[in-house]
Design a protein around this motif. Structure first.
Motif, PDB file in Angstrom:
ATOM      1  N   GLU A   1      49.696  39.398  48.075  1.00  0.00           N
ATOM      2  CA  GLU A   1      49.791  37.861  47.664  1.00  0.00           C
ATOM      3  C   GLU A   1      48.887  36.387  48.634  1.00  0.00           C
TER       4      GLU A   1
ATOM      5  N   VAL B   1      41.895  36.703  44.528  1.00  0.00           N
ATOM      6  CA  VAL B   1      40.858  36.507  43.544  1.00  0.00           C
ATOM      7  C   VAL B   1      42.164  37.976  43.127  1.00  0.00           C
ATOM      8  N   LYS B   2      41.460  38.292  41.463  1.00  0.00           N
ATOM      9  CA  LYS B   2      41.848  39.279  41.113  1.00  0.00           C
ATOM     10  C   LYS B   2      41.501  40.263  40.964  1.00  0.00           C
TER      11      LYS B   2
END
Length: 206
Positions: A35, A39-40
């Motif tokens: 969490e 960035v993804k």
């Protein structure tokens, strides 16, 4: 190239992650608290000490940017030993976000030798130094230990350039030993892409 970054949410780790993504590399964040990622990216949610040889065999490079909590600085040693154990006899390379305490300041003395044992930073400096000494004798681990300059600046400017040295502390023309974490991150990814310091320590400065 597949890179796994341990500690990808930390100061240095997050910048190394950002730099790897900017180079279009395949990056996985190895974290306990996904969490916190900004960035993804693909994620491996696992404690460093629970990583197995199978977990790391997927990667071409593991970047160790782990930093233990204050008061548990001995984990610098135990964490790096665990990584060495699971990477032994593997083709996966290990790049360690190291410290400056192991750098030589002259022919006989290292930074740790002139550090104040009573200083707040000493437990970190000492344990990182000991961890490095233990890593240095690992013959079956493809390690690289990258030391920053004496002043490692978290929010420093990304200038896009840096100078390299061996295991000796160097200063710039202004007489300062410093580097921004953003420029340090460039050096880490440069080394990941084109290994020039296998089983060596080297250092970088601005």
């Amino acid at each position: 190239m597949k890179i796994g970054i341990i500690g990808a949410t930390g100061n240095a780790g997050s910048l190394i992650l950002k730099e790897a993504l900017a180079r279009d590399l395949s990056v996985t964040a190895i974290v306990r608290h996904p969490e916190k990622l900004q960035v993804k990216v693909p994620i491996l949610v696992k404690d460093l000490f629970e990583l197995t040889p199978k977990d790391v065999a997927f990667f071409d490079v593991i970047v160790d940017a782990f930093r233990p909590p204050i008061g548990q600085e001995e984990m610098h040693q135990t964490s790096l030993k665990h990584l060495a154990d699971i990477l032994r006899n593997s083709t996966t390379r290990l790049i360690v976000v190291g410290g400056a305490s192991s750098l030589f300041i002259n022919d006989n003395e290292r930074m740790i030798d002139v550090s104040d044992p009573k200083a707040d930073y000493y437990p970190t400096a000492y344990n990182m130094y000991q961890a490095f000494l233990n890593l240095k004798i690992e013959e079956q681990v493809n390690w690289t230990y990258l030391s920053p300059a004496a002043n490692f600046i978290p929010a420093g400017e990304r200038t896009g350039h840096y100078f390299t040295s061996d295991d000796h502390l160097k200063k710039n023309e202004a007489g300062k030993s410093e580097i921004s974490m953003a420029d340090y991150a460039i050096a880490v990814i440069d080394e990941a892409i084109e290994p020039r310091h296998l089983k060596q320590q080297f250092s970088v400065y601005n």
